[in-house]
Design an enzyme around this catalytic site. Structure first.
Site: not given
Ligand code: T1G
Length: 678
Positions: A54, A95, A98, A118
């Site tokens: 998400a 997500g 999921e 999460e």
């Molecule tokens: N949402 C929005 N932006 C995201 C994002 C996300 N989930 N993940 C990364 N970005 C943006 C980040 O801010 C950056 O932006 C760019 O992408 C590159 O990221 C319903 C509620 C995937 C392993 O927790 O772990 O799903 O700074 O620098 O080192 O149950 O990003 O360039 O403008 O980190 O290559 C759960 C979070 C969401 C994963 C890549 N997902 N992301 O790492 O690049 S909650 C997460 C990461 C959810 C559901 C729930 C890492 C990555 P900018 P980066 P990277």
């Protein structure tokens, strides 16, 4: 391929499942559903990953009217009678996993990583993960997977039962072939529809359902209390309990309610702040992201000094796969460093984090020598010698002669003036501070100190190196104590002031442990060594100290943990000699010194203790922002969360201060964003 529709998640940079993108996704699925020719749908990802889940930004903003979320996309897949196959390549997180769990089959490439992180955002998997995963792999394994929140390899995901197989070829092509075969010739082993939701949840293959309440109770005991950062964990366990005890639809409703409570909770707001603050770090001037591609890749490193810091930094390089040469003329220091290195890698093998072979290779990649000439090929050389300006300037004069043109020369000083070190070289634009924290191979924080002449290319190389070393690299201006230490001086000074007003050191530490720090200010001083603290205070002309208790303790040889006595006493038989034991003698010393300084004892509440210590951090942090030493409040929060034990679920000192008003008004989250997820 005829009869199979491929839907590719493509929302750069990480295919985040935002409101807007989920609307497109749902439309694509509804189109496939309406097409009678389509028997199966394969979902895959572009941009070298499946999806990061998400869009976390969505939790911070007003949703569009009638927002479509990943839950709606999953509901459409769940309702379908066509075969859905998730063909995963790269990261499949939150997500996105999921969504894959809602598909009938999941295949992935060997390089894929699958996780439900999460909990690291103070949330729980809110799109069915807490209900489907216990049905797929058992509640016990599902709890462990979601409470950890760390992604696992594709191989591990197959072992756990999350993935059906690792596909050797192009995942989408393999997925299409598989989907067509299953849709056209379903068998008992490979039926066309295989909803996870239709399965009964179980605890574990070797644990009877009756043990469910015990497993749930044990899980609650193993996570921190709600007020100590455990809120999301307890809600997650409640959701998995629902999976074990309730029909699927009721469990989904329970999960949604628990998710809503968390998305507006203070800990989640704080952890989401940390998430975004981390991603701002390499934006070194307002709006300008330092493109790491401008920096050189470090393929060979050098370290001068084989002491505690030097050997830790060398291990950090080796762990990142970067060969390193460590120069030191002191045989005893080199012997100790060799033992530290072997001890560290042996420990990693024992913990199953490294194979014997990998450990051996990494240990071998660290070369100890007295020959400075061995540094000539290094792309970066980190000086980690005794904290003395003249000694460091001598080292840099020598390095300037030996190092290849273009090599980055870094000092690991924690308090000295980087410009005074750079000025002795003919390449000050290639000199900066790389301030590691003890133990350097474990502590995630790295302060990158920009000198007056440091070039953008040098900064880009340093940030790129920080990423390679898996550090949280924060840019600091070249000022006394940089960011972290400069603030901690005031924090420790305020702790001493409270002790002078008659508050026992043990009580002050207990208040900060209650707040969530792993240790209080006095135990922290004992760990880093009172002689170090006293030397720094002297270097600052005794600023901040109203009495001389610190100097008295040092004069008595009470240097802290390393001498089994400092502000506290330590006993080898208690907590491996690391457990602080209150010593009334020290409180008496504070009382005497206070009397002589005319400081009257007073009653101080726990709240005053906490707020005065936090204010000391926040006030200094605010001045560092005004002076441009720190770029953003978020940077300071990252420094404190990853370098000084500030509880992450409190967001860091600047976030804590900025949300104080909202906290006292009792209204943490913005209601609008929550509703969208109801
Ligand atoms: N949402 C929005 N932006 C995201 C994002 C996300 N989930 N993940 C990364 N970005 C943006 C980040 O801010 C950056 O932006 C760019 O992408 C590159 O990221 C319903 C509620 C995937 C392993 O927790 O772990 O799903 O700074 O620098 O080192 O149950 O990003 O360039 O403008 O980190 O290559 C759960 C979070 C969401 C994963 C890549 N997902 N992301 O790492 O690049 S909650 C997460 C990461 C959810 C559901 C729930 C890492 C990555 P900018 P980066 P990277």
């Amino acid at each position: 391929m005829e009869g199979v529709r491929v839907i590719t998640l493509d929302n750069p940079p990480v295919n985040a499942l935002s409101f807007e993108y989920c609307a497109q996704l749902l439309a694509a699925i509804e189109a496939a559903e309406r097409d009678p020719e389509i028997e199966a749908v394969v979902i895959t990802g572009a941009n070298r990953l499946f999806s990061a889940g998400a869009d976390v930004n969505d939790f911070q903003r007003e949703p569009p009217p009638n927002p479509i979320t990943v839950r709606d996309v999953i509901a459409a897949i769940e309702a379908s009678n066509k075969t859905y196959v998730a063909a995963i390549d790269g990261n499949c997180l939150g997500g996105a996993l999921e969504l894959a769990l809602a598909c009938d089959y999941r295949g992935a490439s060997a390089r894929s990583k699958l996780g439900l992180p999460e909990i690291k955002l103070g949330l729980l998997p809110g799109a069915g993960g807490t209900q489907r995963l216990p049905r797929l792999i058992g509640a016990r394994a599902a709890l462990e997977f979601m409470l950890k929140g760390s992604p696992v390899s594709a191989q591990r995901a197959v072992e756990l039962g999350i993935l059906d197989e690792i596909t050797p070829g192009d995942v989408a092509d393999d997925g299409v072939r598989f989907a067509k075969r299953v849709a056209e010739n379903p068998t008992d082993d490979a039926p066309a529809k295989r909803r996870v939701s239709a399965r009964e949840a179980f605890i574990a293959t070797d644990v009877p359902m009756q043990a469910g309440p015990y497993v749930v109770a044990q899980a609650h005991k193993m996570v921190p209390p709600e007020e100590k950062g455990g809120l999301a964990a307890h809600k997650l366990i409640d959701a998995v309990q629902a999976a074990v005890e309730l029909p699927f639809a009721f469990g989904i409703a329970r999960e949604a309610r628990l998710f809503d409570e968390l998305v507006r909770s203070e800990p989640s707001l704080a952890l989401r702040h940390i998430f975004f603050a981390e991603r701002e770090l390499s934006k070194v001037s307002p709006g300008v992201t330092l493109s790491l591609s401008r920096g050189e890749e470090v393929r060979q490193a050098g370290v001068v000094g084989a002491g505690t810091m030097g050997s830790g930094i060398a291990i950090a390089f080796a762990q990142a796969g970067i060969p390193v040469v460590v120069v030191d003329n002191d045989d005893a220091a080199v012997d100790r460093a060799r033992q530290t290195v072997m001890g560290m890698f042996t420990y990693q093998v024992q913990k199953g984090r490294l194979t014997q072979e990998d450990a051996w290779k990494r240990a071998q990649s660290i070369e100890f020598t007295e020959d400075w000439g061995r540094l000539a090929d290094a792309d970066v050389i980190v000086e980690a010698v005794f904290e003395d300006l003249d000694v460091k300037r001598d080292v840099f004069r020598k390095l300037d002669e030996i190092a290849k043109p273009g090599a980055l020369l870094a000092t690991n000083t924690s308090t000295l003036d980087v410009d005074k070190i750079a000025e002795v070289t003919k390449r000050p634009e290639r000199v900066l501070g790389l301030h590691f924290f003890v133990p350097a191979n474990i502590m995630p924080l790295l302060e990158i100190v920009r000198g007056r002449a440091t070039s953008e290319e040098s900064l880009a190389t340093a940030f790129r190196l920080g990423k390679a070393l898996r550090k949280k690299a924060v840019l600091s201006g070249n000022a006394f104590g940089f960011i972290g230490n400069r603030m901690i001086f005031d924090y420790l000074g305020e702790a001493a002031a409270l002790a002078e007003e008659g508050v026992p050191a043990a009580r002050i530490d207990a208040v900060m442990r209650d707040f969530g720090f792993p240790m209080g200010p006095f135990a922290m001083s004992d760990l880093s060594g009172l002689d170090v603290g006293a030397a720094i205070a002297r270097a600052r002309g005794g600023a901040g100290a109203r009495t001389g208790v610190l100097e008295q303790l040092v004069a008595m040889g009470r240097l802290g943990q390393k001498t089994m006595a400092g502000y506290f006493k330590y006993d080898k038989s208690v907590g491996k000699g690391r457990e602080p034991i209150p010593d009334p003698q020290v409180d008496a010393m504070f009382a005497d010194a206070a009397r002589q300084a005319g400081i009257a004892p007073r009653d101080v509440s726990d709240e005053e203790i906490r707020e005065r210590l936090l204010n000391a951090l926040v006030d200094r942090g605010t001045r560092l922002l005004e002076e441009g030493v720190a770029l953003r409040p978020g940077d300071i929060d990252i420094v404190y969360v990853y370098g000084y034990g500030f509880p992450p679920h409190r967001g860091g000192p600047m976030w804590y201060a900025s949300t104080r008003a909202a906290r006292s008004a009792g209204a943490p989250g913005s209601p609008a964003a929550v509703l969208a997820h109801a």
